[in-house]
Scaffold this motif. Structure first.
Motif, mmCIF file in Angstrom:
data_model
loop_
_atom_site.group_PDB
_atom_site.id
_atom_site.type_symbol
_atom_site.label_atom_id
_atom_site.label_comp_id
_atom_site.label_asym_id
_atom_site.label_seq_id
_atom_site.Cartn_x
_atom_site.Cartn_y
_atom_site.Cartn_z
ATOM 1 N N ASN A 186 3.398 9.153 -1.705
ATOM 2 C CA ASN A 186 4.651 9.375 -0.983
ATOM 3 C C ASN A 186 5.610 10.261 -1.780
ATOM 4 O OD1 ASN A 186 5.816 7.726 -2.950
ATOM 5 N ND2 ASN A 186 5.904 5.920 -1.625
ATOM 6 N N ALA A 187 6.808 10.438 -1.240
ATOM 7 C CA ALA A 187 7.788 11.331 -1.861
ATOM 8 C C ALA A 187 8.239 10.842 -3.230
ATOM 9 C CB ALA A 187 9.002 11.486 -0.940
ATOM 10 N N LEU A 188 8.072 9.557 -3.499
ATOM 11 C CA LEU A 188 8.435 8.995 -4.805
ATOM 12 C C LEU A 188 7.274 9.044 -5.786
ATOM 13 C CD1 LEU A 188 10.439 5.857 -3.575
ATOM 14 C CD2 LEU A 188 11.343 8.085 -4.303
ATOM 15 N N ASP A 189 6.212 9.761 -5.397
ATOM 16 C CA ASP A 189 5.017 9.903 -6.228
ATOM 17 C C ASP A 189 4.351 8.553 -6.480
ATOM 18 O OD1 ASP A 189 3.167 11.522 -7.496
ATOM 19 O OD2 ASP A 189 4.091 11.274 -9.470
ATOM 20 N N ARG A 190 4.353 7.728 -5.443
ATOM 21 C CA ARG A 190 3.723 6.415 -5.536
ATOM 22 C C ARG A 190 2.651 6.277 -4.462
ATOM 23 N NH1 ARG A 190 9.213 2.670 -6.035
ATOM 24 N NH2 ARG A 190 9.868 3.431 -8.113
ATOM 25 N N PRO A 191 1.593 5.529 -4.746
ATOM 26 C CA PRO A 191 0.546 5.327 -3.732
ATOM 27 C C PRO A 191 1.101 4.594 -2.515
ATOM 28 C CG PRO A 191 -0.214 4.667 -5.917
ATOM 29 C CD PRO A 191 1.260 4.894 -6.031
ATOM 30 N N ALA A 192 0.699 5.041 -1.344
ATOM 31 C CA ALA A 192 1.138 4.418 -0.099
ATOM 32 C C ALA A 192 -0.018 4.448 0.897
ATOM 33 C CB ALA A 192 2.365 5.138 0.462
ATOM 34 N N ILE A 193 0.180 3.743 2.010
ATOM 35 C CA ILE A 193 -0.858 3.616 3.035
ATOM 36 C C ILE A 193 -0.275 3.996 4.389
ATOM 37 C CG2 ILE A 193 -2.346 2.003 4.272
ATOM 38 C CD1 ILE A 193 -3.353 2.597 1.498
ATOM 39 N N ARG A 194 -1.038 4.735 5.158
ATOM 40 C CA ARG A 194 -0.648 5.058 6.531
ATOM 41 C C ARG A 194 -1.798 4.666 7.453
ATOM 42 N NH1 ARG A 194 2.325 10.444 8.632
ATOM 43 N NH2 ARG A 194 3.928 9.342 7.471
ATOM 44 N N ARG A 195 -1.469 4.025 8.567
ATOM 45 C CA ARG A 195 -2.485 3.641 9.545
ATOM 46 C C ARG A 195 -2.903 4.846 10.376
ATOM 47 N NH1 ARG A 195 -4.469 -1.453 8.292
ATOM 48 N NH2 ARG A 195 -2.734 -2.717 7.526
ATOM 49 N N ILE A 196 -4.194 4.937 10.642
ATOM 50 C CA ILE A 196 -4.735 6.025 11.444
ATOM 51 C C ILE A 196 -5.675 5.440 12.496
ATOM 52 C CG2 ILE A 196 -4.555 7.794 9.650
ATOM 53 C CD1 ILE A 196 -7.483 7.293 8.986
#
Length: 313
Positions: A186-196
């Motif tokens: 993400n924009a904070l340079d942290r791992p994130a998850i998005r549903r697809i």
């Protein structure tokens, strides 16, 4: 399982790992130009012609990516070895490869025909099972399946998160696919998850996830049991390739055949990240050598099975 069997299992696993690594001989890596002035530049594009198959035109060369980035790249790869027993398995999986490619190839994003997507799936499977065998001695080739089986046993009894063949997927990655997740930064340079929107055709666990809600998660051993089935392994691999197309689109990264292999093996999609990953220099160049065999498998139907019925005169 008794303690004695557990100790025996780990002893066998240790022996298999030692033998496999001792028998491994990696191709020589050389520094790319301009550090090596007499090294000829690799071709930028490659086309593939296989009798009976549609021509694949002007796919980017894996070695050229690393050459232009000033990174080391392989100059002497072994011939693409294909285990005879695995080739028979691939022939049986051909209908599954074609069906999974049709389900998971987002043509508007990938720019690939379904048969080209199936070729990439087949080349990846050839690489995962055969590439290490090509650089090993006869003893190494004998021990490698034992090593793979030992990892499967460890997953089955809940003692690890080891890769499962033939797709070389970890249960944790497969579980993420079941949950239809796309990892990103993400924009904070942290791992994130998005549903697809991702469906694993033939999975027994994905409907259970939808039915029981987010509080229920399948065990690693249950996930490992699914990806241990060859037909489902192909489907999971195709789904992971589809995730790669979503991630590349999300990152505004250009997509080539290398995008999918780089995502599957190292979790990266952008050309800059691919070029800076030293492991991918050998991985991608080796997968490239399996593309002709994959084209033949996907596009050239096998001869009809012998039925024993004499031809009519």
């Amino acid at each position: 399982m008794s303690r004695r069997k557990v100790r025996l299992f780990f002893c066998l696993l240790f022996v298999a790992i030692v033998v496999v690594h001792k028998s491994h001989r990696s191709p020589v890596l050389v520094a790319a130009a301009p550090l090596v002035l007499d090294q000829a530049a690799p071709p930028r594009l490659r086309s593939y012609i296989v009798a009976g198959a549609p021509m694949i035109k002007r796919w980017p060369s894996a070695t050229d990516v690393f050459y232009r980035a000033g990174r080391p790249y392989p100059t002497a790869l072994p011939k693409p070895y294909v285990d005879p027993a695995f080739e028979l398995e691939m022939l049986r999986l051909r209908p599954t490869l074609l069906a999974s490619a049709e389900r998971h190839n987002r043509q508007a994003v990938t720019g690939l025909r379904d048969d080209e997507f199936a070729v990439l799936l087949a080349a990846q499977l050839y690489f995962e099972y055969n590439s290490t065998l090509a650089t090993r001695s006869k003893l190494g080739r004998v021990v490698t399946p034992v090593y793979q089986e030992a990892q499967g046993v460890a997953n089955a009894i809940g003692m690890g998160n080891f890769s499962v063949w033939p797709a070389n997927l970890r249960p944790s990655v497969a579980a993420s696919l079941l949950r239809a997740e796309m990892p990103y930064i993400n924009a904070l340079d942290r791992p994130a998850i998005r549903r697809i929107p991702l469906k694993i055709h033939g999975s027994r666990l994905q409907p259970l996830l939808a039915e029981r809600g987010p509080n229920w998660q399948p065990s690693d051993s249950a996930v490992a049991a699914e990806i241990d089935q060859p037909n489902l392994a192909v489907e999971y691999l195709a789904a992971n390739f589809e995730v790669a197309s979503y991630r590349a689109q999300f990152d505004w990264a250009p997509i080539s055949w290398m995008t999918f292999a780089a995502w599957h093996n190292q979790g990266v999609v952008s050309p800059a990240h691919i070029a800076s990953n030293g492991q991918l220099a050998q991985v991608l160049a080796t997968i490239e050598t399996y593309i002709p065999a994959a084209m033949h498998l996907v596009n050239v139907p096998s001869p009809p099975a012998f039925t024993g019925v004499p031809l009519e005169q």
